[in-house]
Design an enzyme around this catalytic site. Structure first.
Site, PDB file in Angstrom:
ATOM      1  N   GLU A  87      74.180   6.665  37.860  1.00 29.15           N
ATOM      2  CA  GLU A  87      74.595   5.918  39.202  1.00 29.15           C
ATOM      3  C   GLU A  87      74.144   6.573  40.320  1.00 29.15           C
ATOM      4  O   GLU A  87      73.830   7.685  40.382  1.00 29.15           O
ATOM      5  CB  GLU A  87      76.026   5.823  39.104  1.00 29.15           C
ATOM      6  CG  GLU A  87      76.973   5.236  37.842  1.00 29.15           C
ATOM      7  CD  GLU A  87      78.234   5.300  38.035  1.00 29.15           C
ATOM      8  OE1 GLU A  87      78.948   5.780  39.115  1.00 29.15           O
ATOM      9  OE2 GLU A  87      78.936   5.185  36.988  1.00 29.15           O
ATOM     10  N   LYS A 138      74.369   8.144  43.648  1.00 28.02           N
ATOM     11  CA  LYS A 138      75.398   9.047  44.339  1.00 28.02           C
ATOM     12  C   LYS A 138      75.413   8.464  45.910  1.00 28.02           C
ATOM     13  O   LYS A 138      74.772   8.812  46.598  1.00 28.02           O
ATOM     14  CB  LYS A 138      75.347  10.527  44.266  1.00 28.02           C
ATOM     15  CG  LYS A 138      76.279  11.315  45.039  1.00 28.02           C
ATOM     16  CD  LYS A 138      76.360  12.624  44.423  1.00 28.02           C
ATOM     17  CE  LYS A 138      77.123  13.687  44.900  1.00 28.02           C
ATOM     18  NZ  LYS A 138      77.430  13.570  46.381  1.00 28.02           N
ATOM     19  N   ASP A 184      76.139   8.313  49.530  1.00 32.03           N
ATOM     20  CA  ASP A 184      76.879   9.386  50.586  1.00 32.03           C
ATOM     21  C   ASP A 184      77.895   8.902  51.491  1.00 32.03           C
ATOM     22  O   ASP A 184      77.533   8.430  52.586  1.00 32.03           O
ATOM     23  CB  ASP A 184      75.554   9.678  51.542  1.00 32.03           C
ATOM     24  CG  ASP A 184      75.690  11.175  52.169  1.00 32.03           C
ATOM     25  OD1 ASP A 184      76.624  11.610  51.838  1.00 32.03           O
ATOM     26  OD2 ASP A 184      74.881  11.441  52.992  1.00 32.03           O
ATOM     27  N   TYR A 230      83.886   3.274  41.102  1.00 24.58           N
ATOM     28  CA  TYR A 230      83.030   3.980  40.150  1.00 24.58           C
ATOM     29  C   TYR A 230      83.985   4.548  38.895  1.00 24.58           C
ATOM     30  O   TYR A 230      83.491   5.090  38.078  1.00 24.58           O
ATOM     31  CB  TYR A 230      81.895   4.907  40.640  1.00 24.58           C
ATOM     32  CG  TYR A 230      82.233   5.873  41.452  1.00 24.58           C
ATOM     33  CD1 TYR A 230      83.127   7.071  41.220  1.00 24.58           C
ATOM     34  CD2 TYR A 230      82.090   6.063  42.740  1.00 24.58           C
ATOM     35  CE1 TYR A 230      83.769   7.903  42.145  1.00 24.58           C
ATOM     36  CE2 TYR A 230      82.488   6.849  43.638  1.00 24.58           C
ATOM     37  CZ  TYR A 230      83.259   8.022  43.424  1.00 24.58           C
ATOM     38  OH  TYR A 230      83.669   8.827  44.238  1.00 24.58           O
ATOM     39  N   LYS A 247      70.473  16.110  42.827  1.00 26.39           N
ATOM     40  CA  LYS A 247      70.184  15.924  44.208  1.00 26.39           C
ATOM     41  C   LYS A 247      68.687  15.340  44.374  1.00 26.39           C
ATOM     42  O   LYS A 247      67.869  16.005  43.716  1.00 26.39           O
ATOM     43  CB  LYS A 247      70.501  16.971  44.990  1.00 26.39           C
ATOM     44  CG  LYS A 247      72.137  17.300  44.994  1.00 26.39           C
ATOM     45  CD  LYS A 247      72.814  16.246  45.454  1.00 26.39           C
ATOM     46  CE  LYS A 247      74.260  16.593  46.235  1.00 26.39           C
ATOM     47  NZ  LYS A 247      74.339  17.052  47.343  1.00 26.39           N
ATOM     48  N   CYS A 304      76.948  47.053  65.836  1.00 29.14           N
ATOM     49  CA  CYS A 304      77.457  45.581  65.821  1.00 29.14           C
ATOM     50  C   CYS A 304      77.470  45.256  67.151  1.00 29.14           C
ATOM     51  O   CYS A 304      77.738  45.734  67.880  1.00 29.14           O
ATOM     52  CB  CYS A 304      79.132  45.966  65.445  1.00 29.14           C
ATOM     53  SG  CYS A 304      80.097  44.327  65.676  1.00 29.14           S
ATOM     54  N   CYS A 348      81.479  44.932  68.644  1.00 25.44           N
ATOM     55  CA  CYS A 348      82.081  46.229  69.250  1.00 25.44           C
ATOM     56  C   CYS A 348      81.217  47.449  69.252  1.00 25.44           C
ATOM     57  O   CYS A 348      81.736  48.736  69.435  1.00 25.44           O
ATOM     58  CB  CYS A 348      83.419  46.666  68.036  1.00 25.44           C
ATOM     59  SG  CYS A 348      82.654  46.996  66.346  1.00 25.44           S
ATOM     60  N   CYS A 378      87.357  45.735  65.806  1.00 25.88           N
ATOM     61  CA  CYS A 378      86.149  44.741  66.127  1.00 25.88           C
ATOM     62  C   CYS A 378      86.786  43.692  66.481  1.00 25.88           C
ATOM     63  O   CYS A 378      87.383  43.063  65.656  1.00 25.88           O
ATOM     64  CB  CYS A 378      85.081  44.845  65.003  1.00 25.88           C
ATOM     65  SG  CYS A 378      83.799  43.543  65.431  1.00 25.88           S
TER      66      CYS A 378
HETATM   67  S1  IVH Z   1      82.089  10.459  40.167  1.00 25.03           S
HETATM   68  C1  IVH Z   1      84.402  14.081  39.402  1.00 25.03           C
HETATM   69  N1  IVH Z   1      80.242   8.778  40.978  1.00 25.03           N
HETATM   70  O1  IVH Z   1      80.222  12.414  45.011  1.00 25.03           O
HETATM   71  C2  IVH Z   1      83.875  13.612  40.233  1.00 25.03           C
HETATM   72  N2  IVH Z   1      81.114  10.406  42.525  1.00 25.03           N
HETATM   73  O2  IVH Z   1      80.199  15.558  44.625  1.00 25.03           O
HETATM   74  C3  IVH Z   1      83.609  12.285  39.908  1.00 25.03           C
HETATM   75  N3  IVH Z   1      80.003   9.911  44.906  1.00 25.03           N
HETATM   76  O3  IVH Z   1      83.606  13.217  45.474  1.00 25.03           O
HETATM   77  C4  IVH Z   1      82.898  11.381  40.632  1.00 25.03           C
HETATM   78  N4  IVH Z   1      78.913   8.292  44.293  1.00 25.03           N
HETATM   79  O4  IVH Z   1      82.747  11.029  46.474  1.00 25.03           O
HETATM   80  C5  IVH Z   1      80.896   9.761  41.168  1.00 25.03           C
HETATM   81  N5  IVH Z   1      78.508   7.211  41.575  1.00 25.03           N
HETATM   82  C6  IVH Z   1      79.392   8.265  41.796  1.00 25.03           C
HETATM   83  C7  IVH Z   1      79.570   8.659  43.250  1.00 25.03           C
HETATM   84  C8  IVH Z   1      80.158   9.774  43.417  1.00 25.03           C
HETATM   85  C9  IVH Z   1      79.092   9.226  45.128  1.00 25.03           C
HETATM   86  C10 IVH Z   1      80.689  11.306  45.487  1.00 25.03           C
HETATM   87  C11 IVH Z   1      82.231  11.455  45.446  1.00 25.03           C
HETATM   88  C12 IVH Z   1      82.602  12.697  44.748  1.00 25.03           C
HETATM   89  C13 IVH Z   1      81.404  13.389  45.234  1.00 25.03           C
HETATM   90  C14 IVH Z   1      81.205  14.562  44.049  1.00 25.03           C
END
Ligand code: IVH
Length: 698
Positions: free
Chosen positions: A129, A131, A133, A241, A329, A423, A426, A447
């Protein structure tokens, strides 16, 4: 479903009529919201929809006591609250481990294979899926109605932002469909579309307000509004999700979850994809990486989730991340800029960290003006100099970094950066240990820079958690010589009573705030041992490792007496601690160093005599192996050693590595050899793998 054309006049409605009509209106409006916001396929014209909302409002005005929790008018109605209440999540909200390359992904899959005792090349099916943001939120539904919405917070405890989440139109106030379990938790991401972000910022600029730096910040700012009307004015969206249900749903896979979420009326990201094998994940990554910029919302990577929920459950989690999912990522965004200065920051433990001050540059939607240079070695390795043109990058939440210098753009008169030998705070001479890259100021509480950080750490949330005393006050108190060590906090009130210029008449303070402060400090004169250890700020000791030490030593006296001896690797304590989660040689060396320092010893003793330090009670599992010590020997066929240990611990047991008279149970795999004989000699219960599987069966 169509809108009604003729309504009974409000005055003619009986109470029962009103109740029934409100119920049907809330259902109809929820359905049309779903079609409009989550499906982008409305069935009725806006005018008809507005009539439904209007009718709902009129009935509610005539019968205010009949207003439903899932009423559409609840989306905007709430009044501002003075603060957000903290709420503990019933299931912790974990975060994900990151993979930055496909090799990382392969490693992750192999680890899962090993944990599940599957051959290395077994392909496990995934759902991939985007991710999103944004900000994760948890939604609790009872009998299909939204009753609570929270932020993730620290994963254990979030904030109650129900009133704000109700204003997000893609979040159903009541669930669609028939098969709705009594209790349900939905998780997902709240976000702001890129196009809406532009609009919000244009509006802000018109009103002379500072624009948001990126959609995520805008969404965060909108969601953490004390006034829900402000949240309602921002067009936030939601992708669901995840789903937790105690009972009532028979879902076997992540795909089932996504389908169910859609049936409940949520938006599910349309780009998710089933991936049968690792190579499909790789293709998906390429495809989404190309598509990324064309989407109307920011994604910072992809999430790969093992599709089979049973496997997910077996894999469990380690630390704060599950073993069944990973975030892959996207490549970091890079930009060119100029290093205007290099400044040195002094950390809590005295470590000097060089920081590049940059000509501000927009990297992937975020203004970057600083980047960490880590340490002197890093500056030498990359030969970073003041006035250099450099490439900086930012990957997700990671602190911006300088990737490389552009040597052809270097000024002729540039000179190599010279790391300070004193430093900057200090002026004491910097020290460096033989086997470490870090350079440190050895001056501790003397310090200023270090003292302020150590004091701030001491009063922070997981340590002494003293309300009303932030870093700003700490700084002022330090400068006024009122508080130069943690001990001073506990004598402050007495000294203040005798002072010619007591705090209550000083700028920024009053009788009430001073009373509150002293009350807050007094309340912390009793503290549990783990927090006390954490508060000391021993390098590398976080709350989890502090808890291990608190459990191991039980009292401050034991710790103070023994920790000094950890310089000797042969001692029993050293060897035992080395076996604990999170402990290694370098951390043990830090502990030994800390307790061999006179100033630290003195501080420890003074605090211990001023405070009541209570035993740390590790949360007890109520599992059926509670308190048992188990040793595994030989190899098991159905699970890896790691999974066996994980299951035993989840059921409340401790897993030992060697058999002793304290061992309660030995689980014998194939080729058990000498351990088996040892167990028999000591008369300890020994079971085979089949019996172990029966023990752990729910
Ligand atoms: S699953 C165990 N699915 O990413 C965590 N997270 O780095 C399960 N996020 O806190 C999360 N899209 O805020 C999941 N399709 C997706 C996501 C997603 C964004 C975010 C979520 C989570 C963070 C984890």
């Amino acid at each position: 479903m169509t809108a009604r054309t003729a309504y009974i006049p409000i005055n003619d409605l009986t109470e029962t009529d009103a109740q029934e009509e409100l119920a049907s209106l809330s259902k109809d409006i929820a359905y049309h919201d779903f079609l409009y916001f989550n499906k982008a396929a409305p069935e009725i014209p806006d005018y008809d929809y507005d009539q439904l909302v209007k009718r709902n409002k009129e009935i509610e005005q005539a019968f205010p006591h009949l207003k439903r929790v899932d009423s559409p008018s609840m989306r905007v109605g709430a009044t501002p609250s003075p603060e957000f209440q903290k709420v503990r999540h019933s299931v912790p909200m974990l975060s994900l481990d990151n993979a930055f390359s496909f090799a990382d992904v392969v490693n992750f899959v192999n680890r899962a294979n090993r944990f599940l005792n599957m051959p290395e090349d077994t392909e496990i099916p995934f759902v991939a899926e985007p991710k999103i943001d944004g900000l994760s939120a948890s939604l609790i539904y009872q009998n299909g109605q939204l009753i609570l919405g929270t932020t993730r917070g620290d994963g254990v405890e979030g904030e109650n932002i129900t009133a704000n989440l109700r204003t997000v139109r893609g979040i159903p106030l009541r669930l669609q469909g028939t098969n709705i379990p009594e209790n349900l938790e939905i998780r997902g991401e709240v976000y702001l579309a890129k196009s809406d972000f532009q609009k919000v910022n244009l509006e802000r600029e018109k009103n002379n307000q500072q624009p948001f730096s990126n959609p995520r910040n805008a969404a965060a700012g909108s969601l953490r509004q004390l006034d829900p009307k402000v949240t309602a004015s921002r067009p936030l969206k939601f992708f669901a999700y995840a789903l937790n249900a105690l009972s009532g749903l028979y879902l076997k896979t992540q795909e089932d979850i996504l389908k169910q979420l859609e049936e409940f009326g949520f938006s599910v990201n349309p780009h998710h994809q089933f991936c049968k094998a690792k190579k499909d994940l790789q293709l998906y990554f390429k495809r989404m990486n190309d598509k990324r910029n064309k989407l109307d919302y920011d994604i910072d990577g992809l999430v790969y989730k093992i599709n089979d929920l049973n496997l997910q459950k077996r894999l469990g989690s380690v630390g704060k991340a599950p073993r069944h999912s990973i975030a892959h990522k996207f490549m970091a965004e890079q930009c060119e800029t100029v290093v205007e200065d290099i400044q040195i920051q002094i950390g809590r433990t005295g470590v000097l960290t060089p920081v590049a001050h940059l000509k501000p540059v927009n990297v992937g939607g975020v203004m970057v003006a600083r980047a960490t240079l880590h340490n002197e070695q890093e500056i030498i390795r990359k030969d970073i100099r003041i006035d250099d043109h450099v490439i900086v990058q930012r990957a997700g939440d990671v602190i911006p970094q300088v990737v490389k210098v552009l040597p052809h753009k270097r000024l002729e008169n540039s000179f190599v950066y010279v790391f300070p030998t004193q430093c900057p705070s200090c002026k004491s001479s910097i020290v460096q240990k033989a086997n470490q890259v870090a350079k440190k100021c050895p001056n501790g509480f003397k310090c200023k820079a270090q003292a302020i950080q150590r004091l701030s750490h001491f009063i922070s949330r997981d340590a002494f958690d003293i309300d009303g005393l932030g870093t700003r006050n700490i700084e002022k108190f330090y400068e006024a010589h009122l508080v130069t060590s943690p001990v001073d906090l506990f004598t402050l009130q007495k000294r203040d009573a005798k002072s010619l210029k007591p705090l209550r008449i000083q700028e920024g303070w009053g009788v009430q705030s001073v009373t509150n402060l002293f009350d807050a400090i007094r309340a912390r004169r009793t503290i549990s041992f783990d927090r006390f250890i954490y508060a000391l700020g021993i390098p590398q000791i976080g709350l989890l490792t502090a808890r291990v030490l608190a459990t191991f030593y039980t009292t401050p006296e034991n710790l103070l007496f023994d920790a000094k001896n950890l310089v000797d690797k042969q001692t029993q304590s050293y060897q035992k601690l080395l076996n604990q989660d999170g402990f290694g040689h370098s951390i043990l060396e830090e502990i030994a160093d800390f307790f061999n320092d006179d100033v630290n010893q003195d501080l420890f003793q003074q605090l211990a005599s001023l405070l009541t330090i209570t035993h740390y009670e590790a949360p007890q599992s109520n599992g059926k192996l509670k308190g048992k010590i188990i040793v595994f020997t030989g190899s098991l066929k159905n699970m890896s050693r790691a999974e066996a240990k994980d299951i035993a611990e989840r059921l409340g047991a401790k897993v030992g590595s060697a058999i002793s008279k304290n061992t309660d149970l030995v689980v014998m795999g194939a080729e058990s050899g000498s351990k088996l004989r040892a167990a028999q000699t000591l008369g300890i219960q020994v079971v085979d793998e089949a019996a172990w599987l029966t023990i752990i069966k729910e």
